[in-house]
Design a protein around this motif. Structure first.
Motif: not given
Ligand code: 4AD
Ligand code: MG
Length: 484
Positions: A254, A258, A413, A450
């Motif tokens: 997510d 990331n 994302q 993501a």
């Protein structure tokens, strides 16, 4: 076998003496018809080659000029000279390539960066560009090492594409159709690209992301590292028409995952060069300090190059949402005193580089990860945030801003929900037919995922302290310039 030489870096790092060896390289200077400063690009340090008076005939002696390429054989001996432990006492000198001292542009003196840009084919032979391009190499190597250690698969995404990943326009067309007015036409007079090489209109890619997402839906973690192209008419110290981008794309990440990866990645590659390229960085740090002496105090870098790099490695990046950033900017004295060219008056405006720099350089004084931007100013593929305030739809975007550079990373994302994605594409007038293959991943086993893109030249700028992006890529492409 021709290549029987020793590299200067190897010799200097061993400091051993009393053996015979051969060096090949380019003459940086020739003093008193006796002392040649020889450089072979393995390091900025020259090796002194000592020629005994009377050893060479006059013609050969004349040919040892700045820029000439020579082969020197002799004995490595301890040096009496200052700043060097060893030197080569020559027993033979062979001229491999003459260099006319009258017309050779690179002289043993300080040249301006502008002048060297016009002579980019020869600028590698200066200390500044020697250091910059060895650091660039090391950063590229560290990028691969980082992702390889983590088990990411390196994907080569296409350079020629029919899709416009960013929806930004600004692309270079690729065509084999004639430009002399005889290209086949449609009934309405427009050019008929069905007759073109690929049977459709194509461009140079602006990003490998969309193809990267396809691969991440199988390998789970991939990265790209390749050239990307933007036909924006931006004549700035931060923009190129051809630049290299690193784009990791990860299933099961997510926005927070990331951001964590991006921060770890940046710290890793910077750490790598501080360890492996200490000498080049020390040279670049001194160069920067010297260059900034002519600037007023408030325009100089607040930290030395080395301190700045250590600071980035050792401190957490600041994480703030777009909404928090707008509040900080709106309430800032800078804004109240109308010092921004674009005053911040309402939520929803896009941030200009003056705002990004204020946040990073004045307010937080460290790298900043800005997240959750308004959907309206970001690309179609970014995941729409749930539970937004009315009229404040945001997306799970992130930009990383670096001191002195501004945006260095852009990512998000991705919207994995088919209905939300197609709805957004409709609103942004992006035809579904063109991206049927991209949409297929949302139909066949979609998952939370993501990724981000890091502009490689902006990273090299940050690490080397070079002010202009045109000085960290070998042969820069920008409006009006494609020499070399
Ligand atoms: O923010 P950008 O446009 O993002 C993308 O292309 C996404 N598809 C990336 C992704 O999520 N996979 O570009 C990413 C980065 C910027 O943050 C900047 O560092 C660099 O690429 N960049 C440029 N560098 C040099 N010259 C230009 N014209 C650049 N445009 C972007
Ligand atoms: Mg961006």
């Amino acid at each position: 076998m021709y290549n029987t030489r020793t590299k200067i870096k190897t010799l200097l790092s061993s400091d051993q003496a009393h053996f015979t060896t051969t060096l090949m390289g380019w003459v940086r200077s020739f003093r008193n018809n006796q002392f040649i400063a020889l450089n072979d690009g393995s390091t900025n340090n020259n090796l002194q080659v000592v020629v005994e008076l009377g050893m060479l005939d006059e013609t050969t002696q004349k040919r040892i000029s700045v820029g000439a390429c020579i082969k020197a054989t002799g004995e490595v001996i301890p040096s009496m000279g200052k700043g060097q432990k060893i030197e080569l006492k020559a027993t033979s000198i062979e001229i491999l390539g003459d260099c006319d001292p009258e017309s050779f542009p690179i002289q043993p003196k300080k040249h301006s960066l502008e002048f060297l840009r016009e002579n980019a084919h020869l600028r590698f032979r200066t200390n500044t560009f020697g250091a910059v391009f060895r650091v660039r190499h090391a950063l590229a190597f560290a990028v691969h090492q980082f992702f390889n250690e983590k088990g990411f698969v390196y994907m080569h995404t296409p350079v020629i594409t029919a899709s416009d990943a960013e929806g930004a326009g600004e692309m270079f067309k690729v065509t084999t159709l004639p430009m002399d007015g005889t290209a086949p036409r449609n009934e309405d007079g427009s050019i008929n690209y069905k007759e073109d090489f690929f049977g459709r209109g194509t461009n140079l890619t602006v990003s490998g992301q969309l193809e990267g997402e396809l691969a991440a839906m199988a390998f789970s973690e991939i990265y790209t590292f390749g050239p990307t192209f933007r036909a924006e008419n931006s004549n700035t110290t931060r923009h190129l028409a051809e630049f290299w981008m690193i784009e990791p794309e990860m299933a099961f990440y997510d926005l927070e995952d990331n951001a964590n990866l991006a921060e770890e990645f940046i710290k890793y590659v910077i750490q790598y060069v501080t360890v492996h390229n200490a000498e080049d960085l020390a040279f670049l740090a001194a160069r920067l300090e010297e260059e900034e002496k002519s600037l007023p105090q408030d325009k100089r870098s607040p930290m030395s190059l080395m301190d700045k790099l250590q600071f980035v490695i050792n401190n957490d990046f600041e994480r703030v949402t777009y909404t928090q950033a707008i509040d900080i900017l709106r309430e800032s004295n800078h804004n109240k005193k109308k010092k921004f060219q674009y005053p911040i008056d309402q939520w929803g405006v896009d941030l200009q580089s003056e705002h990004e720099r204020y946040l990073v350089e004045k307010h937080f004084q460290k790298p900043v990860i800005l997240t959750n931007y308004p959907a309206a100013i970001k690309a179609f593929y970014m995941r729409q945030d749930d539970d937004c305030a009315p009229d404040r739809q945001t997306v799970s975007a992130m930009d990383i801003l670096a001191p002195g550079i501004g945006e260095i990373v852009g990512g998000s994302q991705r919207e994995e929900r088919y209905d939300k994605l197609t709805q957004r594409m409709k609103e942004m007038h992006i035809p579904e037919e063109d991206l049927w293959w991209y949409l297929d991943t949302r139909r066949f086993g979609a998952c939370v995922h993501a990724g981000f893109g890091l502009g490689f030249e902006r990273l090299v700028q940050f690490v080397t302290g070079m002010a202009n992006i045109r000085d960290v890529i070998a042969f820069p492409r920008y409006p009006g310039s494609a020499e070399f």
